[in-house]
Design an enzyme around this catalytic site. Structure first.
Site, PDB file in Angstrom:
ATOM      1  N   GLY A  52      45.299 -18.942   8.992  1.00  0.00           N
ATOM      2  CA  GLY A  52      44.511 -19.064  10.114  1.00  0.00           C
ATOM      3  C   GLY A  52      45.279 -19.171  11.022  1.00  0.00           C
ATOM      4  N   CYS A  53      45.174 -19.690  12.487  1.00  0.00           N
ATOM      5  CA  CYS A  53      45.697 -19.949  12.954  1.00  0.00           C
ATOM      6  C   CYS A  53      47.603 -20.471  12.614  1.00  0.00           C
ATOM      7  CB  CYS A  53      45.666 -21.200  14.657  1.00  0.00           C
ATOM      8  SG  CYS A  53      46.013 -21.834  15.682  1.00  0.00           S
ATOM      9  N   PHE A  54      48.198 -20.032  13.045  1.00  0.00           N
ATOM     10  CA  PHE A  54      49.495 -20.514  12.779  1.00  0.00           C
ATOM     11  C   PHE A  54      50.510 -21.687  13.709  1.00  0.00           C
ATOM     12  CE2 PHE A  54      51.397 -16.734  15.132  1.00  0.00           C
ATOM     13  CZ  PHE A  54      50.491 -17.108  16.770  1.00  0.00           C
TER      14      PHE A  54
END
EC number: 1.8.4.11
Length: 223
Positions: free
Chosen positions: A56-58
Site C-alpha cells: 500500500g502506501c510506501f
C-alpha cells in the site's frame, strides 16, 4: 490528493485501521510462527541482501520495516510498471502499472527473508485487492517482487500456507512478481514518517498501525 488534511475528519479511516489491527493479528497462526522462527544464518557470499515489498502506501511500509533489527536501509519508490522514471503524480493516476514499494536492504546474518515475509504479512491486509484502507488503485496493491528463485519460492509457499490455514477471512490476493527496474521516489517521500510525525496521515493512520507492528515484533526491534 491523498494523505492530506482531510484524513483528520475521515474518522472511518482511523476506525478501519483500528479494526484491521485487531482482526488481522496473525501472530498466533502456525504459518506466522514458521516464518518468524526461521532464523538468519551467516552467508559467505552475501553480506547484504534486498527484499522489495509493496503493502500500500510506501510511507507506511517504510516506517515499519525501518524498525527491524538487521534492516540497513529502506528506500521508497515505484516498480512493476511500464513507465520509465515516473513521478509520484504519474503513479497516483494508476495508469503507469507501478506500485508504491520499498527496497529493503538487510543483513541476512541478522534477519532472514522468512522473517521479513512475516513482517510483510503483518504490515498490511494482503486480502484487499488494489487498495489499503482509504488508498485505492493498482499503485496500492499487495505485491512481493522477488530477486531470485529462493525468494519467489518462499513467497509462494507462505501464501499457500496462510490460505490453507485460513489465517485471514478472505483469500490472499498478494501478487508475486519478478523484480525489474526500481525508481526511487522524490526526496520528500524518503524517511517521511520520521520527518513528519505530526502530519495528519502520519499521526492518525501510520502511528497506530506502527505501534501494533512494534508490539508483534517487540523482540526484533532496533534499540
Amino acid at each position: 490528493m491523498k494523505k492530506n488534511i482531510f484524513y483528520l475528519i475521515l474518522l472511518f479511516t482511523i476506525s478501519c485501521a483500528t479494526v484491521f489491527a485487531q482482526d488481522h493479528d496473525i501472530s498466533g497462526s502456525k504459518s506466522f510462527k514458521e516464518m518468524n522462527s526461521h532464523k538468519a544464518t551467516a552467508s559467505k557470499t552475501k553480506k547484504l541482501d534486498t527484499a522489495t515489498f509493496a503493502t500500500g502506501c510506501f510511507w507506511c511500509t517504510e516506517a515499519k520495516f525501518q524498525q527491524l533489527k538487521g534492516v540497513k536501509t529502506v528506500t521508497s519508490g515505484f516498480t512493476g510498471g511500464h513507465v520509465k522514471n515516473p513521478t509520484y503524480e504519474q503513479v497516483c493516476t494508476g495508469e503507469t502499472g507501478h506500485a508504491e514499494a520499498c527496497n529493503i536492504v538487510y543483513d541476512p546474518a541478522v534477519i532472514s527473508y522468512d522473517e521479513l515475509l512475516a513482517a510483510f504479512f503483518t504490515a498490511h491486509d494482503p486480502t484487499q485487492l488494489n487498495r489499503q484502507g482509504n488508498d485505492e488503485g493498482t499503485q496500492y496493491r499487495s505485491d512481493i517482487f522477488y530477486h531470485n528463485a529462493d525468494q519467489k519460492s518462499k513467497a509462494q509457499y507462505y501464501i499457500a500456507k496462510l490460505n490453507e490455514e485460513k489465517v485471514y477471512k478472505d483469500k490472499i490476493v498478494t501478487r508475486v512478481d519478478p523484480y525489474t527496474a526500481f525508481y526511487k521516489a522524490e526526496g520528500y517521500h524518503q524517511d517521511y514518517f520520521n520527518r513528519n510525525p505530526n502530519q495528519a496521515y502520519c499521526k492518525y493512520v501510520i502511528q497506530p498501525a506502527l505501534e501494533k507492528f512494534k508490539a508483534v515484533f517487540k523482540d526484533k526491534m532496533k534499540k
